[in-house]
Design a protein around this motif. Structure first.
Motif, PDB file in Angstrom:
ATOM      1  N   PHE A   1       0.826  -1.207   0.000  1.00  0.00           N
ATOM      2  CA  PHE A   1       0.000   0.000   0.000  1.00  0.00           C
ATOM      3  C   PHE A   1       0.866   1.265   0.000  1.00  0.00           C
ATOM      4  O   PHE A   1       0.486   2.280  -0.580  1.00  0.00           O
ATOM      5  N   ILE A   2       2.026   1.188   0.634  1.00  0.00           N
ATOM      6  CA  ILE A   2       2.969   2.317   0.585  1.00  0.00           C
ATOM      7  C   ILE A   2       3.497   2.489  -0.837  1.00  0.00           C
ATOM      8  O   ILE A   2       3.616   3.615  -1.336  1.00  0.00           O
ATOM      9  N   SER A   3       3.791   1.384  -1.504  1.00  0.00           N
ATOM     10  CA  SER A   3       4.245   1.445  -2.903  1.00  0.00           C
ATOM     11  C   SER A   3       3.154   2.006  -3.807  1.00  0.00           C
ATOM     12  O   SER A   3       3.426   2.804  -4.712  1.00  0.00           O
ATOM     13  N   LEU A   4       1.918   1.603  -3.543  1.00  0.00           N
ATOM     14  CA  LEU A   4       0.777   2.108  -4.310  1.00  0.00           C
ATOM     15  C   LEU A   4       0.632   3.620  -4.125  1.00  0.00           C
ATOM     16  O   LEU A   4       0.432   4.362  -5.096  1.00  0.00           O
ATOM     17  N   PHE A   5       0.753   4.066  -2.883  1.00  0.00           N
ATOM     18  CA  PHE A   5       0.688   5.502  -2.581  1.00  0.00           C
ATOM     19  C   PHE A   5       1.782   6.269  -3.320  1.00  0.00           C
ATOM     20  O   PHE A   5       1.531   7.316  -3.921  1.00  0.00           O
ATOM     21  N   SER A   6       3.005   5.725  -3.289  1.00  0.00           N
ATOM     22  CA  SER A   6       4.148   6.393  -3.933  1.00  0.00           C
ATOM     23  C   SER A   6       3.949   6.494  -5.437  1.00  0.00           C
ATOM     24  O   SER A   6       4.193   7.552  -6.041  1.00  0.00           O
ATOM     25  N   LEU A   7       3.491   5.403  -6.069  1.00  0.00           N
ATOM     26  CA  LEU A   7       3.282   5.388  -7.515  1.00  0.00           C
ATOM     27  C   LEU A   7       2.248   6.427  -7.941  1.00  0.00           C
ATOM     28  O   LEU A   7       2.480   7.221  -8.872  1.00  0.00           O
ATOM     29  N   ILE A   8       1.103   6.457  -7.247  1.00  0.00           N
ATOM     30  CA  ILE A   8       0.038   7.397  -7.608  1.00  0.00           C
ATOM     31  C   ILE A   8       0.468   8.833  -7.325  1.00  0.00           C
ATOM     32  O   ILE A   8       0.188   9.744  -8.119  1.00  0.00           O
ATOM     33  N   LEU A   9       1.181   9.042  -6.199  1.00  0.00           N
ATOM     34  CA  LEU A   9       1.631  10.397  -5.853  1.00  0.00           C
ATOM     35  C   LEU A   9       2.581  10.955  -6.907  1.00  0.00           C
ATOM     36  O   LEU A   9       2.425  12.097  -7.363  1.00  0.00           O
ATOM     37  N   PHE A  10       3.563  10.147  -7.338  1.00  0.00           N
ATOM     38  CA  PHE A  10       4.517  10.600  -8.359  1.00  0.00           C
ATOM     39  C   PHE A  10       3.798  10.903  -9.675  1.00  0.00           C
ATOM     40  O   PHE A  10       4.077  11.907 -10.325  1.00  0.00           O
ATOM     41  N   ASN A  11       2.855  10.035 -10.050  1.00  0.00           N
ATOM     42  CA  ASN A  11       2.126  10.243 -11.308  1.00  0.00           C
ATOM     43  C   ASN A  11       1.250  11.488 -11.263  1.00  0.00           C
ATOM     44  O   ASN A  11       1.174  12.230 -12.242  1.00  0.00           O
ATOM     45  N   ASN A  12       0.585  11.693 -10.119  1.00  0.00           N
ATOM     46  CA  ASN A  12      -0.261  12.884  -9.984  1.00  0.00           C
ATOM     47  C   ASN A  12       0.569  14.158 -10.067  1.00  0.00           C
ATOM     48  O   ASN A  12       0.166  15.144 -10.697  1.00  0.00           O
ATOM     49  N   PHE A  13       1.728  14.154  -9.411  1.00  0.00           N
ATOM     50  CA  PHE A  13       2.585  15.354  -9.407  1.00  0.00           C
ATOM     51  C   PHE A  13       3.213  15.593 -10.778  1.00  0.00           C
ATOM     52  O   PHE A  13       3.324  16.735 -11.221  1.00  0.00           O
ATOM     53  N   MET A  14       3.646  14.512 -11.433  1.00  0.00           N
ATOM     54  CA  MET A  14       4.253  14.660 -12.754  1.00  0.00           C
ATOM     55  C   MET A  14       3.268  15.266 -13.749  1.00  0.00           C
ATOM     56  O   MET A  14       3.644  16.016 -14.648  1.00  0.00           O
ATOM     57  N   GLY A  15       1.985  14.933 -13.584  1.00  0.00           N
ATOM     58  CA  GLY A  15       0.968  15.453 -14.484  1.00  0.00           C
ATOM     59  C   GLY A  15       0.749  16.948 -14.365  1.00  0.00           C
ATOM     60  O   GLY A  15       0.134  17.562 -15.244  1.00  0.00           O
ATOM     61  N   LEU A  16       1.241  17.559 -13.277  1.00  0.00           N
ATOM     62  CA  LEU A  16       1.096  19.009 -13.106  1.00  0.00           C
ATOM     63  C   LEU A  16       2.130  19.790 -13.913  1.00  0.00           C
ATOM     64  O   LEU A  16       1.984  21.001 -14.089  1.00  0.00           O
ATOM     65  N   PHE A  17       3.161  19.115 -14.378  1.00  0.00           N
ATOM     66  CA  PHE A  17       4.185  19.798 -15.183  1.00  0.00           C
ATOM     67  C   PHE A  17       3.723  19.895 -16.635  1.00  0.00           C
ATOM     68  O   PHE A  17       3.023  19.012 -17.122  1.00  0.00           O
ATOM     69  N   PRO A  18       4.128  20.949 -17.347  1.00  0.00           N
ATOM     70  CA  PRO A  18       3.710  21.102 -18.745  1.00  0.00           C
ATOM     71  C   PRO A  18       4.238  19.975 -19.637  1.00  0.00           C
ATOM     72  O   PRO A  18       5.358  19.505 -19.437  1.00  0.00           O
TER      73      PRO A  18
END
Length: 224
Positions: free
Chosen positions: A73-90
Motif C-alpha cells: 500500500f505504501i508502494s501504491l501511494f508512492s506510484l500514484i503520488l509521483f504520477n499525480n505530481f508529474m501530471g502538473l508539469f507542462p
C-alpha cells in the motif's frame, strides 16, 4: 487544435506507439538519489512520510494483518503520488487521469482480496453481507445491497482518482485558453487564479493518492 474539451487527455501516438504512458515511470528518476546522497534531506523527509504511512496502515490492518503487507500500500501511494505530481508539469502526460491505469491498479487488488477472503475466511465473508443488528425481514435486501456495494468498490476507487485528476486539469486548461483574448489587467488576475488552482491541484494530488491507498488498506482489513 482541440476537437473537444477532453482531447488534452488523449495519449498521442509517435510512430504508432503511445509513448506518453512512459511518463508513469518518471518517478523512478527521483529514487536513485536516495542511494547516493545518504542521509540527504530528501531521504529523511521521504523516510518520515513512509514510516508515518507504515504505522497508520499497520493500525488499519489490525493485529490480524500479515507482516509486511503495508509495503504494497505504501508502494501504491508512492506510484500514484509521483504520477499525480508529474501530471502538473507542462507537456507531461497524466496517466492517472485515465481509467486504463486506475482500474489496472484497483481491480487486481480488489480481486485478490476477494479470492483470499472467500477461500480462507468464508464464514467471515458471509457475516460481512449482513450488518449486525439487521432485522430478519430485511436480511435478503441487505445481502443484495452489500453485494452490490462490494462489487462496485474497484470502480469507485478508479473513477474517484480519475475524476479528480481530470477536473482540475480541465479547469486549468479552460482558463489558460482564455488568456490570449484578455486585457493585461485580466491576464494578471488570471495568473493569480491559475497559481491558486495549481496549489489546490498539488493538494489534490497528495490527498487522492492517500485516499486510494487508505481505502485499499481498509478493503484488505475486511477480509481477515
Amino acid at each position: 487544435m482541440m476537437t473537444n474539451l477532453f482531447s488534452v487527455f488523449d495519449p498521442s501516438a509517435i510512430f504508432g506507439f503511445s509513448l506518453n504512458w512512459l511518463s508513469t515511470f518518471l518517478g523512478l528518476l527521483m529514487i536513485p538519489s536516495i542511494y547516493w546522497l545518504m542521509p540527504s534531506r530528501y531521504n529523511i523527509f521521504w523516510n518520515t512520510i513512509l514510516l508515518t504511512l507504515h504505522k497508520e496502515f499497520k493500525t488499519l490492518l489490525g493485529p490480524s494483518g500479515h507482516n509486511g503487507s503495508t509495503f504494497i500500500f505504501i508502494s501504491l501511494f508512492s506510484l500514484i503520488l509521483f504520477n499525480n505530481f508529474m501530471g502538473l508539469f507542462p507537456y507531461i502526460f497524466t496517466s492517472t487521469s485515465h481509467l486504463t491505469l486506475t482500474l489496472s491498479l484497483a481491480l487486481p487488488l480488489w480481486l485478490c482480496f476477494m479470492i483470499y477472503g472467500w477461500i480462507n475466511h468464508t464464514q467471515h465473508m458471509f457475516a460481512h453481507l449482513v450488518p449486525q443488528g439487521t432485522p430478519a425481514i430485511l436480511m435478503p435486501f441487505m445481502v443484495c445491497i452489500e453485494t452490490i456495494s462490494n462489487i462496485i468498490r474497484p470502480g469507485t476507487l478508479a473513477v474517484r482518482l480519475t475524476a479528480n485528476m481530470i477536473a482540475g486539469h480541465l479547469l486549468l486548461t479552460l482558463l489558460g485558453n482564455t488568456g490570449p483574448a484578455m486585457s493585461a489587467f485580466l491576464v494578471t488576475f488570471l495568473l493569480i487564479v491559475q497559481i491558486a488552482l495549481l496549489v489546490l491541484e498539488s493538494a489534490v494530488a497528495m490527498i487522492q493518492s492517500y485516499v486510494f491507498a487508505v481505502l485499499s488498506t481498509l478493503y484488505s482489513s475486511e477480509v481477515n
